[in-house]
Structures are given as structure tokens and as C-alpha cells.
Enzyme design. Structure first.
Site, PDB file in Angstrom:
ATOM      1  N   LYS A 154     -13.250  -3.405   1.933  1.00  0.00           N
ATOM      2  CA  LYS A 154     -14.037  -2.183   1.731  1.00  0.00           C
ATOM      3  C   LYS A 154     -15.552  -2.400   1.889  1.00  0.00           C
ATOM      4  O   LYS A 154     -16.250  -1.556   2.441  1.00  0.00           O
ATOM      5  CB  LYS A 154     -13.714  -1.578   0.361  1.00  0.00           C
ATOM      6  CG  LYS A 154     -12.262  -1.132   0.297  1.00  0.00           C
ATOM      7  CD  LYS A 154     -11.852  -0.663  -1.071  1.00  0.00           C
ATOM      8  CE  LYS A 154     -12.235   0.753  -1.271  1.00  0.00           C
ATOM      9  NZ  LYS A 154     -11.563   1.388  -2.410  1.00  0.00           N
ATOM     10  N   ASP A 191     -13.117   7.765  -3.019  1.00  0.00           N
ATOM     11  CA  ASP A 191     -12.600   7.531  -4.375  1.00  0.00           C
ATOM     12  C   ASP A 191     -13.261   8.452  -5.407  1.00  0.00           C
ATOM     13  O   ASP A 191     -12.590   8.964  -6.303  1.00  0.00           O
ATOM     14  CB  ASP A 191     -12.795   6.063  -4.788  1.00  0.00           C
ATOM     15  CG  ASP A 191     -11.700   5.163  -4.215  1.00  0.00           C
ATOM     16  OD1 ASP A 191     -10.611   5.670  -3.902  1.00  0.00           O
ATOM     17  OD2 ASP A 191     -11.954   3.952  -4.081  1.00  0.00           O
ATOM     18  N   THR A 215     -17.754  -8.258 -18.903  1.00  0.00           N
ATOM     19  CA  THR A 215     -18.851  -9.103 -18.415  1.00  0.00           C
ATOM     20  C   THR A 215     -20.113  -8.244 -18.352  1.00  0.00           C
ATOM     21  O   THR A 215     -20.282  -7.420 -17.450  1.00  0.00           O
ATOM     22  CB  THR A 215     -18.510  -9.660 -17.015  1.00  0.00           C
ATOM     23  OG1 THR A 215     -17.237 -10.299 -17.079  1.00  0.00           O
ATOM     24  CG2 THR A 215     -19.555 -10.656 -16.540  1.00  0.00           C
ATOM     25  N   GLY A 223      -4.035   8.425 -13.362  1.00  0.00           N
ATOM     26  CA  GLY A 223      -4.652   7.786 -12.192  1.00  0.00           C
ATOM     27  C   GLY A 223      -4.008   8.185 -10.872  1.00  0.00           C
ATOM     28  O   GLY A 223      -4.607   8.008  -9.812  1.00  0.00           O
ATOM     29  N   TYR A 257      -2.450   3.631 -12.578  1.00  0.00           N
ATOM     30  CA  TYR A 257      -1.337   4.580 -12.441  1.00  0.00           C
ATOM     31  C   TYR A 257       0.036   3.909 -12.422  1.00  0.00           C
ATOM     32  O   TYR A 257       1.043   4.569 -12.157  1.00  0.00           O
ATOM     33  CB  TYR A 257      -1.522   5.462 -11.197  1.00  0.00           C
ATOM     34  CG  TYR A 257      -1.659   4.678  -9.920  1.00  0.00           C
ATOM     35  CD1 TYR A 257      -2.905   4.272  -9.466  1.00  0.00           C
ATOM     36  CD2 TYR A 257      -0.537   4.336  -9.176  1.00  0.00           C
ATOM     37  CE1 TYR A 257      -3.038   3.535  -8.314  1.00  0.00           C
ATOM     38  CE2 TYR A 257      -0.657   3.605  -8.015  1.00  0.00           C
ATOM     39  CZ  TYR A 257      -1.917   3.211  -7.595  1.00  0.00           C
ATOM     40  OH  TYR A 257      -2.039   2.467  -6.445  1.00  0.00           O
ATOM     41  N   GLY A 265     -15.412  -0.641 -17.605  1.00  0.00           N
ATOM     42  CA  GLY A 265     -15.235  -1.405 -16.376  1.00  0.00           C
ATOM     43  C   GLY A 265     -16.470  -1.306 -15.504  1.00  0.00           C
ATOM     44  O   GLY A 265     -17.225  -0.316 -15.573  1.00  0.00           O
ATOM     45  N   SER A 269       0.828  -1.205   0.000  1.00  0.00           N
ATOM     46  CA  SER A 269       0.000   0.000   0.000  1.00  0.00           C
ATOM     47  C   SER A 269       0.865   1.260   0.000  1.00  0.00           C
ATOM     48  O   SER A 269       1.856   1.352   0.736  1.00  0.00           O
ATOM     49  CB  SER A 269      -0.903   0.019   1.234  1.00  0.00           C
ATOM     50  OG  SER A 269      -1.532   1.279   1.326  1.00  0.00           O
ATOM     51  N   ALA A 271     -13.994   0.123  -8.502  1.00  0.00           N
ATOM     52  CA  ALA A 271     -13.588   1.487  -8.852  1.00  0.00           C
ATOM     53  C   ALA A 271     -14.610   2.136  -9.786  1.00  0.00           C
ATOM     54  O   ALA A 271     -14.907   3.329  -9.662  1.00  0.00           O
ATOM     55  CB  ALA A 271     -12.207   1.469  -9.504  1.00  0.00           C
TER      56      ALA A 271
HETATM   57  N1  LIG Z   1      -6.044   5.649  -9.141  1.00  0.00           N
HETATM   58  C1  LIG Z   1      -6.676   5.225  -8.080  1.00  0.00           C
HETATM   59  O1  LIG Z   1      -6.745   5.860  -7.028  1.00  0.00           O
HETATM   60  C2  LIG Z   1      -7.405   3.925  -8.180  1.00  0.00           C
HETATM   61  C3  LIG Z   1      -8.484   3.681  -7.336  1.00  0.00           C
HETATM   62  C4  LIG Z   1      -9.172   2.493  -7.462  1.00  0.00           C
HETATM   63  C5  LIG Z   1      -8.753   1.540  -8.395  1.00  0.00           C
HETATM   64  N2  LIG Z   1      -7.694   1.809  -9.191  1.00  0.00           N
HETATM   65  C6  LIG Z   1      -7.309   0.834 -10.219  1.00  0.00           C
HETATM   66  O2  LIG Z   1      -8.452   0.550 -11.003  1.00  0.00           O
HETATM   67  C7  LIG Z   1      -8.397  -0.780 -11.502  1.00  0.00           C
HETATM   68  C8  LIG Z   1      -9.714  -1.518 -11.199  1.00  0.00           C
HETATM   69  O3  LIG Z   1      -9.878  -1.645  -9.803  1.00  0.00           O
HETATM   70  P1  LIG Z   1     -11.203  -2.334  -9.194  1.00  0.00           P
HETATM   71  O4  LIG Z   1     -11.057  -2.273  -7.733  1.00  0.00           O
HETATM   72  O5  LIG Z   1     -12.422  -1.785  -9.839  1.00  0.00           O
HETATM   73  O6  LIG Z   1     -11.004  -3.835  -9.685  1.00  0.00           O
HETATM   74  P2  LIG Z   1     -12.144  -4.953  -9.913  1.00  0.00           P
HETATM   75  O7  LIG Z   1     -13.315  -4.691  -9.036  1.00  0.00           O
HETATM   76  O8  LIG Z   1     -11.433  -6.252  -9.838  1.00  0.00           O
HETATM   77  O9  LIG Z   1     -12.626  -4.711 -11.443  1.00  0.00           O
HETATM   78  C9  LIG Z   1     -11.748  -4.994 -12.502  1.00  0.00           C
HETATM   79  C10 LIG Z   1     -12.360  -4.511 -13.806  1.00  0.00           C
HETATM   80  O10 LIG Z   1     -11.410  -4.771 -14.867  1.00  0.00           O
HETATM   81  C11 LIG Z   1     -12.065  -5.566 -15.869  1.00  0.00           C
HETATM   82  N3  LIG Z   1     -11.106  -6.479 -16.511  1.00  0.00           N
HETATM   83  C12 LIG Z   1     -10.155  -7.225 -15.904  1.00  0.00           C
HETATM   84  N4  LIG Z   1      -9.490  -7.956 -16.822  1.00  0.00           N
HETATM   85  C13 LIG Z   1     -10.049  -7.669 -18.027  1.00  0.00           C
HETATM   86  C14 LIG Z   1      -9.805  -8.107 -19.354  1.00  0.00           C
HETATM   87  N5  LIG Z   1      -8.832  -8.994 -19.641  1.00  0.00           N
HETATM   88  N6  LIG Z   1     -10.568  -7.595 -20.361  1.00  0.00           N
HETATM   89  C15 LIG Z   1     -11.538  -6.678 -20.089  1.00  0.00           C
HETATM   90  N7  LIG Z   1     -11.817  -6.236 -18.849  1.00  0.00           N
HETATM   91  C16 LIG Z   1     -11.084  -6.730 -17.827  1.00  0.00           C
HETATM   92  C17 LIG Z   1     -13.126  -6.328 -15.130  1.00  0.00           C
HETATM   93  O11 LIG Z   1     -14.097  -6.789 -16.038  1.00  0.00           O
HETATM   94  P3  LIG Z   1     -15.024  -8.078 -15.678  1.00  0.00           P
HETATM   95  O12 LIG Z   1     -16.148  -7.549 -14.839  1.00  0.00           O
HETATM   96  O13 LIG Z   1     -15.447  -8.573 -17.002  1.00  0.00           O
HETATM   97  O14 LIG Z   1     -14.144  -9.051 -14.936  1.00  0.00           O
HETATM   98  C18 LIG Z   1     -13.650  -5.236 -14.192  1.00  0.00           C
HETATM   99  O15 LIG Z   1     -14.500  -4.339 -14.877  1.00  0.00           O
HETATM  100  C19 LIG Z   1      -7.156  -1.409 -10.859  1.00  0.00           C
HETATM  101  O16 LIG Z   1      -6.079  -1.303 -11.768  1.00  0.00           O
HETATM  102  C20 LIG Z   1      -6.913  -0.517  -9.653  1.00  0.00           C
HETATM  103  O17 LIG Z   1      -5.587  -0.537  -9.213  1.00  0.00           O
HETATM  104  C21 LIG Z   1      -7.022   2.976  -9.109  1.00  0.00           C
END
Ligand SMILES: NC(=O)c1ccc[n+]([C@@H]2O[C@H](COP(=O)([O-])OP(=O)(O)OC[C@H]3O[C@@H](n4cnc5c(N)ncnc54)[C@H](OP(=O)(O)O)[C@@H]3O)[C@@H](O)[C@H]2O)c1
Length: 300
Positions: A76, A112, A164, A250, A229, A138, A25, A142
Site C-alpha cells: 500500500k 478505507d 507503542t 468491521g 471483523y 491503535g 483476500s 488502519a
Molecule cells: N474492516 C476493515 O475493512 C479493515 C481495514 C483495515 C484493517 N482492518 C483490521 O485492522 C487491524 C489493524 O490493521 P493495520 O493494518 O492497522 O495493522 P498494523 O499497521 O500492523 O497495526 C496494528 C495495531 O495493533 C496494535 N497491536 C498489535 N498487537 C497489540 C497488542 N498485543 N497490544 C496492544 N496493541 C497491539 C499495534 O500497536 P503497536 O503500534 O504498539 O504495535 C498497532 O496499533 C487488523 O486486524 C486488520 O485486519 C480491517
């Protein structure tokens, strides 16, 4: 907002990030930077808490001197469920990332959406939520925060695209008719008329597959945001920059989401400065040269 005041009076206020795993983290780096910058006698550490052990940990926090915490994966949703009081944002998003105590009772919010919208406003001044649809890629945790932030800001139509389909449809049901679902195959056509594209998938992250999307249908003045990011400039952001769109990275979201928690716990509203950003960039670059990927996602 005032600092939480239920720490033992002799102790310095302490906060932490709770996760499983939690070692990677970047929250201790961000809050530690601010504690030093503002000369505050306080502490921020990491706490590895197993799934299932959150409630016990929460109960023991005040007597251990903790005034609050950030929560990250996988806690969370559970944190929201355990809270005595939750903000409207946390309830709408369905997850909490920031905890503080009032009279010993756990209060939570989700910062967020605030982090994303604040960074967007600063990086792309003039972008107006009411102008045109936004497209969000997505439908994970997030994405829920981003969709909430956009709707709150007044976006009339959020086009939601996810690999999905059922997950996007579930999100749209929760947020109402201003969220319209398109299939993954339709993602490029759905860009037509949009003034904002946000990637909230993990695609494009170091170690993950690339995000394949042509930006041709996007209006020239459109803003392209990626909440990934690591790397700092994702291939999507590089393509957007080359095409003349305004890129929004990001990292700014990560830094700004930390502001409200720090203010709650330590009583000072901290600034997201170039110096803080440079410190976190250096850490990301050092991690990348070690081959490490992004940190723990939704709060990091
Ligand atoms: N900058 C920031 O402060 C911040 C804050 C939060 C998150 N993030 C980043 O945001 C990203 C998502 O986080 P999350 O918590 O939302 O994760 P999550 O709940 O696991 O969701 C992942 C998303 O990515 C999609 N995905 C994964 N593999 C894929 C593929 N091969 N093809 C197409 N879609 C794919 C998933 O689609 P499916 O539903 O089809 O599986 C889902 O929509 C991460 O990289 C995280 O580090 C950054």
C-alpha cells in the site's frame, strides 16, 4: 466517475488484488459478487506480487487488460510512491489501496476512510462528528485511515491511544493538534466524554489476544466500532451491545471500501446489500470453522 477506458477494446475489463500473500483476500469474493449481480462482463482476480516486483507488475498491467487493482499488505505504501497521481486521502493517510489508469498513467486513492465513515453513518445514524471527542485505539495503517476520516468529518478532538506511544505521537504529528495522544494505561479514563470508540488494533481478532478495556466511562449513547471483523462480533462489540452502546462492526467497512474501485473499473456504482454481506459472512464463518483468522488486513 467513469469507468477506466484503457483496456484493449476487444478484452473485458479486468481488475485484481495485489498482495503478498494474497490467497486469503476477500476482494475477489466481493467484486465477483457485484460483477454477477450487475451482469457485467468483467473479471477480478488475485495477483501475488513479491515485494520489490510491484513497479514491474504495474507497468505491465494495461497491456494485460487490467484497468485497475486493489493493493493490500505489503504494497500500500509502495503503490502510493509509484503512482503518477494520488488523491488527497491517499497522501494524507500515506498509503493507497485502489489503483486505476488514466491515459496509461497509474492513479491511486485510499478508500478505507470512506468505507469506515460510510458504514458508520449507515449503522449509527444520528452520530455527529461535531458533538464530542472520539477515541481511536491503535496507530497502525488502519488507524491512519480512521483518523483521517474522522478529522475530515469534523471531529474536533481525536484521542489516540496506542501500546507503542512513539507510533501514536508520530501519527499525531502528521495529523496536527486535533489529535491528542494518551498512553495505553490511560485508555479507560480517556473514554470520558467521548461519543465514539474505534478499535483499530488487532486485539480481539480470532487468534489474537483479547482487547482489555472497560467501557464504564463511556457515555451511554456512545457508538463503539471495531474494524476487526473476524469474529464478526468481537468481544468489544459484544460488551458494547450488552452495555447499551451502538455497535458498528468491521465488515461494513470492508464492503464499503470496495465501492469506489468497482465503480472506477466497471462503470457501475455497486450497492452494499444484505445479500453481499450474507455471502461474505458465510465465507468468514467457513474460514473460522477451518481455523483461519482475519484476511489480509487493510483492504482484505
Ligand atoms: N474492516 C476493515 O475493512 C479493515 C481495514 C483495515 C484493517 N482492518 C483490521 O485492522 C487491524 C489493524 O490493521 P493495520 O493494518 O492497522 O495493522 P498494523 O499497521 O500492523 O497495526 C496494528 C495495531 O495493533 C496494535 N497491536 C498489535 N498487537 C497489540 C497488542 N498485543 N497490544 C496492544 N496493541 C497491539 C499495534 O500497536 P503497536 O503500534 O504498539 O504495535 C498497532 O496499533 C487488523 O486486524 C486488520 O485486519 C480491517
Amino acid at each position: 466517475m467513469s469507468a477506466a477506458s484503457n483496456a484493449p477494446s476487444s478484452a473485458i475489463p479486468r481488475a485484481c488484488v495485489i498482495g503478498w500473500p494474497v490467497a486469503h483476500s476477500r476482494s475477489p469474493l466481493i467484486h465477483g459478487f457485484w460483477l454477477r449481480a450487475y451482469g457485467i462482463e468483467g473479471a477480478y482476480d488475485r495477483q501475488a506480487v513479491e515485494p520489490g516486483a510491484l513497479e514491474t507488475f504495474l507497468r505491465a498491467m494495461p497491456e494485460r487488460g487490467y484497468v485497475g487493482a486493489n493493493a493490500t499488505v505489503p504494497h500500500k505504501e509502495a503503490l502510493l510512491a509509484l503512482a503518477a497521481e494520488a488523491s488527497e486521502a491517499a497522501r494524507a493517510i500515506g498509503a493507497a489501496n485502489t489503483l486505476w489508469f488514466e491515459n496509461g498513467r497509474p492513479h491511486v486513492t485510499n478508500t478505507d476512510a470512506y468505507g469506515f465513515m460510510t458504514h458508520l453513518a449507515r449503522t449509527a445514524p444520528g452520530w455527529d462528528a461535531r458533538d464530542a471527542p472520539a477515541l481511536v485505539l491503535g496507530a497502525g495503517g488502519a488507524a491512519r485511515a480512521i483518523v483521517y476520516g474522522l478529522l475530515e468529518a469534523g471531529v474536533e478532538e481525536v484521542r489516540l491511544v496506542n501500546r507503542t506511544l512513539a507510533r501514536a505521537e508520530a501519527l499525531a504529528r502528521d495529523f496536527g493538534p486535533r489529535v491528542r495522544v494518551h498512553t495505553w494505561a490511560e485508555r479507560e479514563r480517556a473514554l470520558a466524554g467521548c461519543t465514539l470508540l474505534v478499535n483499530t488494533t488487532t486485539l480481539g481478532m480470532t487468534g489474537a489476544p483479547p482487547l482489555e478495556i472497560a467501557l464504564d466511562a463511556l457515555a451511554p449513547e456512545a457508538v463503539v466500532a471495531d474494524i476487526v471483523y473476524v469474529p464478526l462480533e468481537t468481544p468489544l462489540l459484544a460488551a458494547a451491545r450488552r452495555a447499551g452502546h451502538r455497535p458498528v462492526d468491521g465488515l461494513g467497512m470492508l464492503l464499503h471500501q470496495a465501492v469506489p474501485g468497482f465503480e472506477r473499473w466497471f462503470g457501475v456504482r455497486p450497492e452494499v446489500t444484505e445479500a453481499l454481506r450474507a455471502r461474505v459472512v458465510a465465507d468468514i464463518e467457513a474460514g473460522e470453522s477451518r481455523g483461519a483468522g482475519e484476511s489480509d488486513g487493510a483492504e482484505a
